[in-house]
Design an enzyme around this catalytic site. Structure first.
Site, PDB file in Angstrom:
ATOM      1  N   ASP A  13       0.827  -1.224   0.000  1.00 30.12           N
ATOM      2  CA  ASP A  13       0.000   0.000   0.000  1.00 30.12           C
ATOM      3  C   ASP A  13       0.856   1.266   0.000  1.00 30.12           C
ATOM      4  OD1 ASP A  13      -2.418  -1.600   0.318  1.00 30.12           O
ATOM      5  OD2 ASP A  13      -1.798  -1.842   2.401  1.00 30.12           O
ATOM      6  N   LYS A  16       2.605   2.440  -5.118  1.00 27.93           N
ATOM      7  CA  LYS A  16       3.465   2.063  -6.257  1.00 27.93           C
ATOM      8  C   LYS A  16       2.824   2.467  -7.584  1.00 27.93           C
ATOM      9  CE  LYS A  16       3.334  -2.139  -4.612  1.00 27.93           C
ATOM     10  NZ  LYS A  16       2.849  -1.848  -3.258  1.00 27.93           N
ATOM     11  N   GLY A  40      -3.877  -3.659  -4.872  1.00 24.82           N
ATOM     12  CA  GLY A  40      -4.707  -2.553  -5.286  1.00 24.82           C
ATOM     13  C   GLY A  40      -3.846  -1.349  -5.578  1.00 24.82           C
ATOM     14  N   HIS A  41      -3.656  -1.037  -6.854  1.00 24.56           N
ATOM     15  CA  HIS A  41      -2.821   0.095  -7.247  1.00 24.56           C
ATOM     16  C   HIS A  41      -3.713   1.226  -7.761  1.00 24.56           C
ATOM     17  CE1 HIS A  41       0.878  -2.741  -7.897  1.00 24.56           C
ATOM     18  NE2 HIS A  41       0.427  -2.717  -6.666  1.00 24.56           N
ATOM     19  N   GLN A 222       2.108  -5.763  -3.594  1.00 30.64           N
ATOM     20  CA  GLN A 222       2.344  -5.911  -2.160  1.00 30.64           C
ATOM     21  C   GLN A 222       3.666  -5.230  -1.761  1.00 30.64           C
ATOM     22  OE1 GLN A 222       1.450  -9.259  -3.768  1.00 30.64           O
ATOM     23  NE2 GLN A 222      -0.574  -8.387  -3.585  1.00 30.64           N
ATOM     24  N   THR A 299      -9.833  -4.249  -0.090  1.00 26.97           N
ATOM     25  CA  THR A 299     -10.789  -4.724   0.919  1.00 26.97           C
ATOM     26  C   THR A 299     -11.584  -3.622   1.592  1.00 26.97           C
ATOM     27  OG1 THR A 299      -9.148  -4.583   2.699  1.00 26.97           O
ATOM     28  CG2 THR A 299      -9.242  -6.648   1.446  1.00 26.97           C
ATOM     29  N   LEU A 330       4.080  12.492   1.809  1.00 29.07           N
ATOM     30  CA  LEU A 330       4.705  13.453   2.712  1.00 29.07           C
ATOM     31  C   LEU A 330       3.695  14.489   3.202  1.00 29.07           C
ATOM     32  CD1 LEU A 330       7.594  13.959   3.811  1.00 29.07           C
ATOM     33  CD2 LEU A 330       7.883  15.650   2.002  1.00 29.07           C
TER      34      LEU A 330
END
Length: 429
Positions: A13, A16, A40-41, A222, A299, A330
């Protein structure tokens, strides 16, 4: 442009998708090499948000070849829905290619995943319930069904009748679950095979040809601390989210990789069970979760949140051979009076800067923090280091010093352009 592997440097998470999307603007190919739809990207372009689970993030650029490679496990129903969603938004998928060697997630994988988690109760791993682990287990046991078998109706029927009969015995006798309807499965998966047929081809040959000229982005799913060998076992995923898997899951050698960029948040998050030394179960953790919208893309579960852990990042840099780091989110830390970085662990009174090999089984890890002044204000318009508050720039510099590799980019918002690029670190960003 260098052939570049993009990996998560924490527990997943890390955003990426944003970096893959940015690199894809100058790439010739984006290759997803591991995991399944437990990933999930998220990519935000021109105010529109796309959430990818199987399709590579480069798909938004129609001139880029997008590969779902051998190391991925594919739920065909999920993939078809993702393709249909892109088409409905006037996005082309003609540049999508799927490996015939990729393994298929079957209904029994999802059923057994959920039943196993229920059986474990309080000891559950916290999987997404998508059938990823059981699919990889069948792959290793040499009983898995691969994409090329979906293209052959006769072969598919033989395999489903053979495998499903054994799985139903396990579901009913071991877990006490309801048996699956083989005829219904066979009917559905024959249709899935026909829908996906136009996309299936020898992807390893495509990657092999493209690698000579450079410009391939290898998209990992992941995070490194979820790797089945090097992660916080047993609370890990069932594949290899580290850079070496770009070779194993794609079909090219390590000499064809030029750079590895690790993606990390300016803080740390984790989903599911497992050790998390810098977790903040307090107002600070709640502040980070709400500011960062830290809820799972796949999820919807709230993520556990805490301070940045440089022990984790140094370990991740080592096992991936990272050449640089992208520091994200940031902007989420804006508004905090003080910020902390975990710089070491204290275990039984002994301080260490290295991650213990049996970390998941140590109950008395105490993080050692370095505290820095916080900052305030909106960072989203910053496009170079001089645009950042001095305290924020100080934080970035200290992270770079602690990890020992250069920072290539800094994310100050979810949009594609809300990024500070550090010149000369990673060509192509």
């Amino acid at each position: 442009m260098a052939n570049t592997v993009v990996v998560g440097a924490q527990w997943g998470d890390e955003a990426k998708g944003k970096i893959v999307d940015r690199l894809a603007q100058k790439a010739c190919m984006v290759v997803r090499f591991n995991g399944g739809n437990n990933a999930g990207h998220t990519v935000t372009v021109d105010g529109e948000t796309y959430k990818f689970h199987l399709v590579p993030c480069g798909i938004l650029n129609p001139t880029v070849s997008c590969i779902i490679a051998d190391g991925v496990v594919i739920d065909p129903e999920v993939l078809i829905k993702e393709i249909d969603d892109l088409k409905s938004r006037n996005r082309s998928v003609n540049n999508l290619h799927i490996s015939p060697r990729a393994h298929v997630i079957m209904p029994w994988h999802r059923a057994m995943d959920e039943l196993e988690e229920k059986r474990k109760g309080k000891s559950a791993i916290g999987t997404t319930g998508r059938g990823i682990g059981p699919a990889y287990a069948d792959k290793a046991a040499r009983v898995g069904i691969r994409m090329h078998e979906l293209m052959d109706a006769k072969q598919l029927e033989e395999r489903i009748r053979d495998v499903a009969a054994e799985k139903n015995k396990i579901i009913t006798a071991v877990f006490g679950g309801e048996p699956l309807d083989m005829e219904e499965i066979l009917h559905s998966y024959k249709i899935f095979g026909e829908v996906l047929r136009p996309y299936v081809c020898d992807t390893s040959a495509l990657v092999w040809e493209a690698r000579k000229d450079g410009g391939i982005v290898f998209e990992g799913a992941q995070g490194s601390l979820l790797d089945i060998d090097f992660g916080t076992y047993p609370y890990v995923t069932s594949s290899h989210p580290i850079a070496g898997a770009a070779c194993l899951g794609t079909g090219i050698g390590p000499t064809d990789i030029d750079a590895v960029i690790g993606i990390a948040k300016a803080y740390t998050t984790r989903v599911g069970a497992g050790i998390f030394p810098t977790e903040q179960i307090n107002a600070t953790g709640d502040y980070i979760r709400e500011r960062g919208h830290e809820y799972g893309t796949t999820t919807g579960r709230p993520r556990r949140c805490g301070w940045l852990d440089s022990v984790v990042l140094r370990f991740s840099a080592r096992i991936n051979g990272m050449t640089c780091l992208s520091l994200g989110h940031l902007d989420v830390l804006s508004g905090l009076e003080r910020v902390k970085i975990g710089v070491a662990y204290k275990i039984n009174g002994v301080e260490t800067c290295n991650m213990p090999q049996d970390m998941a089984h140590i109950s008395n890890i105490e993080p050692v923090y370095e505290e820095l002044p916080g900052w305030d204000g909106d960072l989203s318009k910053a496009r170079n280091m001089n645009d950042l508050p001095k305290e924020c720039a100080q934080y970035v510099k200290r992270v770079e010093e602690l990890i020992g590799i250069p920072i290539a980019s800094i994310s100050v918002g979810p949009g594609r352009d809300e990024t500070i690029i550090i010149p000369g670190v990673l060509p192509g960003l």
